[in-house]
Design an enzyme around this catalytic site. Sequence first.
Site, PDB file in Angstrom:
ATOM      1  N   ARG A  91       1.073  -0.979   0.070  1.00 25.07           N
ATOM      2  CA  ARG A  91       0.021   0.137  -0.097  1.00 25.07           C
ATOM      3  C   ARG A  91       1.118   1.392   0.053  1.00 25.07           C
ATOM      4  O   ARG A  91       0.415   2.473  -0.050  1.00 25.07           O
ATOM      5  CB  ARG A  91      -0.787   0.009   1.020  1.00 25.07           C
ATOM      6  N   CYS A  92       2.393   1.174   0.370  1.00 25.84           N
ATOM      7  CA  CYS A  92       2.763   1.960   0.280  1.00 25.84           C
ATOM      8  C   CYS A  92       3.976   2.313  -1.029  1.00 25.84           C
ATOM      9  O   CYS A  92       4.266   1.512  -1.525  1.00 25.84           O
ATOM     10  CB  CYS A  92       4.105   1.659   1.102  1.00 25.84           C
ATOM     11  N   SER A  93       3.962   4.131  -1.527  1.00 24.36           N
ATOM     12  CA  SER A  93       3.955   4.040  -2.615  1.00 24.36           C
ATOM     13  C   SER A  93       5.913   3.613  -3.152  1.00 24.36           C
ATOM     14  O   SER A  93       6.322   2.913  -3.957  1.00 24.36           O
ATOM     15  CB  SER A  93       3.910   5.141  -3.104  1.00 24.36           C
TER      16      SER A  93
END
Length: 114
Positions: A9-11
């Site tokens: 979920r973390c870019s």
Amino acid sequence: MTTIYHNPRCSKSRQTLQLLEENNLQPEIRLYLQDTPSIDEIKTLLAQLDITPLELMRTKEAAYKELGLNKDSTDEERLQAMHKTPALIERPIVIHNDKAKIGRPPEDVLTLFK
């Protein structure tokens, strides 16, 4: 062996994984939010990164304050918090040959392979 502590979920985590793959590196992906690192594993990460528990923590996460953590918290309290709430661990972390780098910016991890 190369491992990435990854949060899809973390870019920055996605960018780091993509960068590794673009450089023909196929890391083992550890979804550390589901596969919580033990306290000993966190201590090993700290040694590989050569940083303190505070430097590994995401202090702007709501859980940081919810758990009563602050600048006066002990290293042991921080280790326990990261074990119980792995979202507090900075991400992504790439480990290669007993050294580690936090992928912020993602390009920083490439220094592990020089």
